[in-house]
Design a protein around this motif. Structure first.
Motif, PDB file in Angstrom:
ATOM      1  N   VAL A   1      13.724  20.207   7.626  1.00 18.67           N
ATOM      2  CA  VAL A   1      13.827  18.968   7.128  1.00 18.67           C
ATOM      3  C   VAL A   1      12.963  18.035   8.173  1.00 18.67           C
ATOM      4  N   ALA A   2      13.204  18.315   9.420  1.00 15.72           N
ATOM      5  CA  ALA A   2      12.425  17.734  10.619  1.00 15.72           C
ATOM      6  C   ALA A   2      11.007  17.793  10.499  1.00 15.72           C
ATOM      7  N   ASP A   3      10.616  18.817   9.924  1.00 16.74           N
ATOM      8  CA  ASP A   3       8.984  18.900  10.094  1.00 16.74           C
ATOM      9  C   ASP A   3       8.277  18.006   9.294  1.00 16.74           C
ATOM     10  N   ALA A   4       8.892  17.371   8.161  1.00 16.12           N
ATOM     11  CA  ALA A   4       8.325  16.100   7.476  1.00 16.12           C
ATOM     12  C   ALA A   4       7.649  15.068   8.349  1.00 16.12           C
TER      13      ALA A   4
ATOM     14  N   ALA B   1       6.244  15.238  11.374  1.00 15.64           N
ATOM     15  CA  ALA B   1       4.942  15.434  11.866  1.00 15.64           C
ATOM     16  C   ALA B   1       3.887  15.054  10.679  1.00 15.64           C
ATOM     17  N   ASP B   2       4.198  15.484   9.536  1.00 14.21           N
ATOM     18  CA  ASP B   2       3.353  15.511   8.568  1.00 14.21           C
ATOM     19  C   ASP B   2       3.045  13.991   8.192  1.00 14.21           C
ATOM     20  N   VAL B   3       4.003  13.295   8.382  1.00 14.75           N
ATOM     21  CA  VAL B   3       3.861  11.715   7.759  1.00 14.75           C
ATOM     22  C   VAL B   3       3.155  11.052   9.112  1.00 14.75           C
ATOM     23  N   TRP B   4       3.179  11.529  10.214  1.00 13.86           N
ATOM     24  CA  TRP B   4       2.460  11.063  11.352  1.00 13.86           C
ATOM     25  C   TRP B   4       0.866  11.160  11.214  1.00 13.86           C
ATOM     26  N   GLU B   5       0.683  12.738  10.691  1.00 12.31           N
ATOM     27  CA  GLU B   5      -0.458  13.169  10.684  1.00 12.31           C
ATOM     28  C   GLU B   5      -1.175  12.184   9.581  1.00 12.31           C
TER      29      GLU B   5
ATOM     30  N   ARG C   1       0.938  -1.208   0.224  1.00  9.88           N
ATOM     31  CA  ARG C   1      -0.138  -0.189   0.069  1.00  9.88           C
ATOM     32  C   ARG C   1       1.059   1.063  -0.115  1.00  9.88           C
ATOM     33  N   LEU C   2       0.966   1.799  -1.392  1.00 11.75           N
ATOM     34  CA  LEU C   2       2.265   2.800  -1.180  1.00 11.75           C
ATOM     35  C   LEU C   2       1.409   4.217  -1.202  1.00 11.75           C
ATOM     36  N   ILE C   3       1.974   5.022  -0.228  1.00 14.44           N
ATOM     37  CA  ILE C   3       1.632   6.160   0.038  1.00 14.44           C
ATOM     38  C   ILE C   3       2.409   7.663  -0.429  1.00 14.44           C
ATOM     39  N   SER C   4       2.012   8.379  -0.903  1.00 17.40           N
ATOM     40  CA  SER C   4       2.944   9.386  -1.364  1.00 17.40           C
ATOM     41  C   SER C   4       2.186  10.828  -1.002  1.00 17.40           C
ATOM     42  N   TYR C   5       2.860  11.848  -0.985  1.00 25.04           N
ATOM     43  CA  TYR C   5       2.204  13.106  -0.683  1.00 25.04           C
ATOM     44  C   TYR C   5       3.102  14.387  -0.926  1.00 25.04           C
ATOM     45  N   ASP C   6       2.429  15.404  -1.378  1.00 21.35           N
ATOM     46  CA  ASP C   6       3.231  16.562  -1.809  1.00 21.35           C
ATOM     47  C   ASP C   6       3.666  17.488  -0.483  1.00 21.35           C
ATOM     48  N   ARG C   7       4.984  17.298  -0.560  1.00 20.93           N
ATOM     49  CA  ARG C   7       5.541  18.258   0.526  1.00 20.93           C
ATOM     50  C   ARG C   7       4.861  19.739   0.611  1.00 20.93           C
ATOM     51  N   PRO C   8       4.793  20.633   1.801  1.00 17.02           N
ATOM     52  CA  PRO C   8       4.293  21.756   1.763  1.00 17.02           C
ATOM     53  C   PRO C   8       4.531  22.759   0.497  1.00 17.02           C
TER      54      PRO C   8
ATOM     55  N   PRO D   1      16.271  12.912   2.972  1.00 15.04           N
ATOM     56  CA  PRO D   1      16.686  13.687   3.982  1.00 15.04           C
ATOM     57  C   PRO D   1      15.277  13.622   4.897  1.00 15.04           C
ATOM     58  N   HIS D   2      14.033  13.698   4.224  1.00 16.53           N
ATOM     59  CA  HIS D   2      12.773  14.043   4.927  1.00 16.53           C
ATOM     60  C   HIS D   2      12.436  12.417   5.562  1.00 16.53           C
ATOM     61  N   ALA D   3      12.856  11.454   4.999  1.00 21.58           N
ATOM     62  CA  ALA D   3      12.583  10.053   5.102  1.00 21.58           C
ATOM     63  C   ALA D   3      13.215   9.706   6.475  1.00 21.58           C
ATOM     64  N   LEU D   4      14.564  10.186   6.462  1.00 21.26           N
ATOM     65  CA  LEU D   4      15.363   9.975   7.525  1.00 21.26           C
ATOM     66  C   LEU D   4      14.942  10.715   8.825  1.00 21.26           C
ATOM     67  N   ALA D   5      14.281  11.819   8.767  1.00 18.42           N
ATOM     68  CA  ALA D   5      13.601  12.737   9.756  1.00 18.42           C
ATOM     69  C   ALA D   5      12.431  12.000  10.310  1.00 18.42           C
ATOM     70  N   VAL D   6      11.731  11.138   9.463  1.00 17.33           N
ATOM     71  CA  VAL D   6      10.487  10.348   9.984  1.00 17.33           C
ATOM     72  C   VAL D   6      11.121   9.378  10.781  1.00 17.33           C
ATOM     73  N   ALA D   7      12.026   8.650  10.433  1.00 12.18           N
ATOM     74  CA  ALA D   7      12.800   7.570  11.073  1.00 12.18           C
ATOM     75  C   ALA D   7      13.371   8.096  12.540  1.00 12.18           C
ATOM     76  N   ALA D   8      14.035   9.282  12.434  1.00  8.43           N
ATOM     77  CA  ALA D   8      14.504   9.689  13.522  1.00  8.43           C
ATOM     78  C   ALA D   8      13.304  10.227  14.758  1.00  8.43           C
ATOM     79  N   ASP D   9      12.257  10.271  14.430  1.00 14.32           N
ATOM     80  CA  ASP D   9      11.213  10.943  15.160  1.00 14.32           C
ATOM     81  C   ASP D   9      10.431   9.694  15.638  1.00 14.32           C
ATOM     82  N   ASP D  10      11.001   8.655  15.844  1.00 14.65           N
ATOM     83  CA  ASP D  10      10.007   7.325  15.783  1.00 14.65           C
ATOM     84  C   ASP D  10      10.226   6.981  17.252  1.00 14.65           C
ATOM     85  N   ASP D  11       9.618   7.432  18.193  1.00 15.16           N
ATOM     86  CA  ASP D  11       9.749   7.154  19.725  1.00 15.16           C
ATOM     87  C   ASP D  11       8.752   5.748  20.092  1.00 15.16           C
TER      88      ASP D  11
END
Length: 313
Positions: free
Chosen positions: A83-86, A88-92, A63-70, A113-123
């Motif tokens: 870059v880190a703000d991506a 929160a968008d993916v979680w939403e 199930r592939l999900i893509s979105y337009d960055r802001p 880099p935005h994908a890495l931000a998601v992985a880094a924000d994964d508590d």
């Protein structure tokens, strides 16, 4: 399980007057009950970027999900985003689409880099795997000559961003207007700087059409999404690569003239994923657009990790 190809508008809550509510344009395709994988697009680009057909993803169980960055495509602007703000968008988006368990994240070129931000924000340890294709490294990466080996087109963009020169806005505004009218303008802009491999990839009629469509979609609001990406890459990313702990694949072609391979080498060495769970794939003779052709292989790698965990449990 059915084949899906759906479009969504996801509302991101505001944070006071400085960051009002905004909408993100989201696409999902593949298998309705497939394993969710986010694909983050390049710079410039859009959610309509090249990807396997829906029926192919269905058969693969994705199930592939893509979105337009802001401010790309159909998404509203997030003022002065990093870059880190991506993350929160993916979680939403995940919450809006009812994704409650784990998912994978794949970032291509400027999306890496935005994908890495998601992985880094994964508590909550919900990111099962992260894969980057032709990633950039942080602008202040230790021991890295950030511009070494980069083509003149990209070098000029980022250098202008460093100086806050209004020429960046003027130049990208002009390019975006031309690309919106004639997407082939993007190919013309980079044509003289392509490797032989990239020339062959772009020479494929079907793939070329997909690339042109995503460029046109990406700049339909103007250049601001593009500008915001460029500025975000050349200032603090606001997260630490060492906070990436999930299974990771760093992929790069060694003839990439847009994002030199040394960037991915630094990313690989800096992420916090244990050595036994991270892999660096260096593809000889492959250029930047190899990231398009290798995507099915990368999606299979994400699924292999999911199956391995299931088998072990």
């Amino acid at each position: 399980m059915t084949v899906i190809s759906a479009e969504h508008k996801v509302v991101i809550p505001g944070e006071g007057e400085s960051r009002p509510p905004r909408k993100l344009a989201v696409s999902e395709t593949g298998a309705s009950d497939g394993y969710p994988i986010f694909l983050l697009h390049g710079t410039p680009g859009s959610r309509k970027g090249p990807k396997p057909r829906a029926i192919t993803l269905f058969r693969q169980g994705v199930r592939l999900i893509s979105y337009d960055r802001p401010r790309y495509g159909g998404s509203g602007r997030d003022e002065e985003r990093t870059v880190a703000d991506a993350a929160a968008d993916v979680w939403e988006i995940a919450n809006a689409l009812g994704i409650q368990g784990q998912f994978g994240v794949v970032g291509r070129s400027g999306g890496a880099p935005h994908a890495l931000a998601v992985a880094a924000d994964d508590d909550r340890a919900r990111v099962s795997s992260v894969a980057t294709l032709c990633s950039l490294a942080p602008y202040d990466g230790p021991g890295l000559d950030w511009y070494e080996g980069m083509n003149p087109h990209n070098r000029d963009e980022y250098t202008t961003a460093d100086t806050d020169d209004p020429a960046l806005l003027n130049r990208l505004t002009g390019w975006a207007a031309e690309i919106s009218r004639n997407p082939r303008k993007m190919i013309e802009l980079i044509g003289e700087e392509l490797s032989g491999y990239d020339e062959r990839v772009i020479g494929d009629v079907a793939l070329r059409r997909l690339l042109l469509d995503t460029y046109k979609q990406g700049v339909e609001q103007g250049p601001q999404g593009w500008i915001d990406d460029v500025l975000a890459f050349r200032k603090p990313w606001k997260f630490d690569l060492a906070d990436v702990h999930c299974r990771a694949l760093i992929w790069h072609g060694d003839d990439d003239r847009f994002s030199p391979i040394e960037h991915s080498e630094l990313v690989f060495n800096q992420i916090g994923t244990p050595d036994e769970h991270k892999e660096f794939r260096k593809q000889r003779g492959i250029g930047h657009f190899g990231a398009v052709e290798v995507l099915p292989e990368i999606l299979a790698w994400v699924l292999d990790g999911v199956r391995a965990v299931s088998a072990a449990s």
